[in-house]
Design a protein around this motif. Sequence first.
Motif, PDB file in Angstrom:
ATOM      1  N   LEU A 231       0.820  -1.212   0.000  1.00 35.45           N
ATOM      2  CA  LEU A 231       0.000   0.000   0.000  1.00 35.45           C
ATOM      3  C   LEU A 231       0.852   1.260   0.000  1.00 35.45           C
ATOM      4  CD1 LEU A 231      -2.938   0.968   0.157  1.00 35.45           C
ATOM      5  CD2 LEU A 231      -2.692   1.043   2.647  1.00 35.45           C
ATOM      6  N   ARG A 232       0.451   2.212  -0.823  1.00 33.59           N
ATOM      7  CA  ARG A 232       1.073   3.528  -0.819  1.00 33.59           C
ATOM      8  C   ARG A 232      -0.029   4.570  -0.990  1.00 33.59           C
ATOM      9  NH1 ARG A 232       2.209   1.347  -5.887  1.00 33.59           N
ATOM     10  NH2 ARG A 232       1.387   2.557  -7.661  1.00 33.59           N
ATOM     11  N   ALA A 233       0.117   5.684  -0.310  1.00 36.00           N
ATOM     12  CA  ALA A 233      -0.901   6.728  -0.348  1.00 36.00           C
ATOM     13  C   ALA A 233      -0.905   7.429  -1.699  1.00 36.00           C
ATOM     14  CB  ALA A 233      -0.663   7.736   0.767  1.00 36.00           C
ATOM     15  N   ILE A 234      -2.101   7.767  -2.167  1.00 31.78           N
ATOM     16  CA  ILE A 234      -2.258   8.516  -3.411  1.00 31.78           C
ATOM     17  C   ILE A 234      -2.694   9.927  -3.037  1.00 31.78           C
ATOM     18  CG2 ILE A 234      -3.450   8.643  -5.627  1.00 31.78           C
ATOM     19  CD1 ILE A 234      -3.987   5.664  -5.433  1.00 31.78           C
ATOM     20  N   THR A 235      -1.821  10.884  -3.269  1.00 32.90           N
ATOM     21  CA  THR A 235      -2.131  12.264  -2.864  1.00 32.90           C
ATOM     22  C   THR A 235      -3.061  12.958  -3.846  1.00 32.90           C
ATOM     23  OG1 THR A 235      -0.126  13.026  -3.992  1.00 32.90           O
ATOM     24  CG2 THR A 235       0.047  12.487  -1.647  1.00 32.90           C
ATOM     25  N   LYS A 410      -9.532   1.083  -0.107  1.00 36.42           N
ATOM     26  CA  LYS A 410      -9.662   0.039  -1.128  1.00 36.42           C
ATOM     27  C   LYS A 410      -9.137   0.515  -2.481  1.00 36.42           C
ATOM     28  CE  LYS A 410     -13.573  -2.356   1.021  1.00 36.42           C
ATOM     29  NZ  LYS A 410     -14.996  -2.793   0.887  1.00 36.42           N
ATOM     30  N   ILE A 411      -9.310   1.797  -2.770  1.00 39.33           N
ATOM     31  CA  ILE A 411      -8.785   2.334  -4.033  1.00 39.33           C
ATOM     32  C   ILE A 411      -7.262   2.293  -4.030  1.00 39.33           C
ATOM     33  CG2 ILE A 411      -8.614   4.411  -5.461  1.00 39.33           C
ATOM     34  CD1 ILE A 411     -11.436   5.156  -4.523  1.00 39.33           C
ATOM     35  N   GLU A 412      -6.663   2.661  -2.916  1.00 42.21           N
ATOM     36  CA  GLU A 412      -5.205   2.625  -2.837  1.00 42.21           C
ATOM     37  C   GLU A 412      -4.691   1.189  -2.889  1.00 42.21           C
ATOM     38  OE1 GLU A 412      -4.344   6.744  -0.345  1.00 42.21           O
ATOM     39  OE2 GLU A 412      -4.569   4.855   0.749  1.00 42.21           O
ATOM     40  N   GLY A 417      -1.931  -2.997  -6.137  1.00 38.98           N
ATOM     41  CA  GLY A 417      -1.902  -4.347  -6.703  1.00 38.98           C
ATOM     42  C   GLY A 417      -1.900  -4.390  -8.204  1.00 38.98           C
ATOM     43  N   SER A 418      -2.083  -3.246  -8.867  1.00 38.51           N
ATOM     44  CA  SER A 418      -2.116  -3.216 -10.325  1.00 38.51           C
ATOM     45  C   SER A 418      -0.700  -3.157 -10.881  1.00 38.51           C
ATOM     46  CB  SER A 418      -2.919  -2.013 -10.821  1.00 38.51           C
ATOM     47  OG  SER A 418      -2.946  -1.971 -12.218  1.00 38.51           O
TER      48      SER A 418
END
Length: 840
Positions: A231-235, A410-412, A417-418
């Motif tokens: 997991l990594r945050a999407i700013t 869940k979006i992150e 995972g993509s």
Amino acid sequence: MESSGGPADWPTSQTNVVLLGGRNSGKSSVGNYILGKEEFVTKERTTCSRRLGLVGRRWLTVVDTPGWWCDLGVQETTRLVKREIVGSVWLCPPGPHVFLITIKASSFLSEQRRRAVQEHVELLGEKVWSHCILVLALDHGGAEDLTEPGVRWLLDKCGGRCHSVCLADKSGAAELLEKIQQLVGESGNKVFRMEGNICEVIEEDKRRVEEGAQLRLRRMKNHRSAMREKLRAITDMRVVLVGPKGSGKTSVLNTILGRENSQQAGRRTAQCAAETGLVFGRQVTVVDTPGWWRNYFSQESSAFDRRELRLSSAVRPHVFLLVIRVDRAFSETNRRSVQEHLELLGPQIWSRVIVLFSFGDWLGGTTTEKYIESEGEPLRWLVDRCANRYHILNNRTKGDGFQVRQLIGKIEELDAGSEVSWSCASDVKRLEETKRTQVVRAEERRVRRSGRRQTPATCDDVTLVLVGGRKTGKTSCGNTILRRTGFNSTDPQTSCAKQECSIKDWRVTVLDTPGRYKLAADSLSPSCVFLLVVNLSSSFRGENFEDLQEQMWGRWWNRAVVVFSHGDWLGDTTVEQRIECEGELLQRLLQRCGDRYHVLDNSRGGQVVALMQLVEEMLAGEGHVSETRLWRSPSTLQGDHRNQVAASPPRHPRSHDGQLTVVPAGRRRRRRLTVSDRNILLSCLASILSSQGRLRSPEALSPTWFFMDEQTFSTQTLRRSLPQFSHQQRDLALGWSVESVDLQALIDQWGDSSLEELEDFIDLYCEKLMEQTVETSGTGSPPPLTGAAVPSEILLSIDRKLTQLGVLEEIRDDLSELKRSMELNWKVLEELRNKSKTDS
């Protein structure tokens, strides 16, 4: 057992009651009314609720069932609710004595709502009606209306048993209890039982659902645990909302961004619209897209909506949220519709989709996993196709945003995972350029149309004939014009229906015709105006064009107006933008109607006067109606439309001296030409006008082709009716061109001929041409091309008639299509020739 005594006289025994009714019908309140206390909560739920109470000397078991949407049939109700309605029978063993069907007395019980009640009650079987009492719920007094057709029908099905209750007055409960006891006494205290082993089937289904839900929940949790490690945050998060019409996409957008739903209430999203906000420290851009009809496949959606859906990928989104509402059934048709629309964005779309269930409050205590497993294979397939990625939102709950925080996580996880980044499947730049061009052309069309306003004619009596296929909104348009429900839009129409109304100074007769109805010239009145209804929310395809062409017989275009239904579909766009985007067929239809069109929003009024003004302007431009036509009153159209199709006309007459003559309109009836017939025929005539009046290749076509019925057309008739082409003739036939025609010169040669005269002249000319071809060839083979000049009087006559109809501009547009058709015909003839040589 006595049936006339009050509750105090009842012996201590058991009575079982089941409550049935639609959502917000007041059935839960009726249960509280009977029990004398607040036992049932009035919020949404998907499971039955049972309560036991002592009323007088009798124990009452009351079962409250989930409600259904009052305006929707049983096919739109989820399997979860239908299973609970049927299962309510076993919640009060040995079975229910009475079913109370509750409807709101203040709401009009339309035919659609009556049918919804019937279909849901009869889930229990036809015999259930003998145990039913109709309850009319009144909020604050007032009087019930038992004269409505729907109420009378339900009253008859319940054997005349009916009771009105004022929910605010608790003192009237004793009277309802007396009627319940009276029905129990009349039935000999017998309970209702369903046939077969339905109870065992329901229990087995519940067991399967429970096991499947637990397995799905474990898989989902395991997958999320694996993704959290990456997991990594999407700013700067970009989200695209997709889904059917009415799925709640706009409400989801407001929930994610923490806004009030009332900001865009009632508005349809017609174009991609992006909103940005700060959500849990992230800059989130949410793109809302136009929805599609739940039962429409992708080719049925309008070209405009399909293009907007493809343009949504321009923001390079991290996720597509597929919004599905949990309070509606999800069928195989809905699944295929979702699949086809999503795959407009490319096959890789599924790796970026999360199924977002809206209207989550409706589930009550039912888990999302149980809902998925209960709904059946179509929904399970969809969730599995999205790799078990799903989330549920309750759009009514703002709270602390916990459900939105979970969605962001869940979006992150999906993005982590993509393995590949999102790439636009469609050529976005090309689509955007096309859109800009069409916007310019749409504005030009609007200005051009507004500049052609006519002085309205004096028009007292008008008959509006509604013409169109099925699912066009034709009947709803008729009701909008009438400003009342004059036509039944729920049942398939099999015969013409007529209603009358007054609109300001006009006396209007509205004639609603069945889908694909064949209009007959001698079945209409001189005051007829034809409204060609086109569904603005769906695509306009070849079959739609063909249907309208066949219904009109090519006769009445000068009295036709295109009416676009579903005007609410426009949103913030214009009808001209839709016309330009939809393509050539719709534009050709408008051209044939003199570019006359009007938009009706059947959900609101206030548009009918503008339509009547357009009709008056059209009649002012027409001048007068030909008195030589044969007309009949529209009242003669009442009855089965299959008997109204005009009979085949007699053979065309010819002159005694062998010369071509024009027969005046109205003297004889001719067999109609199909769309392809007319296109080919007009193109042939255009070729005669080209190249300084020289006949290009009249021998290359046998005019009997033009008059061939659809029923008699076959490969054999094609071989008999078309002579063998030579290569020289084929090249000339495919090389027809009207580019050299001086259109202004032809327009200056204006004539007074009518449409009927033109068609009569064309018929005779083609027959004469065929005779000359056969006489010249002798054995049937075509004569050599001589390039003989056509007599000047024939050319002048054709010039005048074609110019009057304004078809020369159409010929230029259809030239490429004609060439393709000729090439195909040439291939067929070559195959037939080779086959003939092989057989010989």
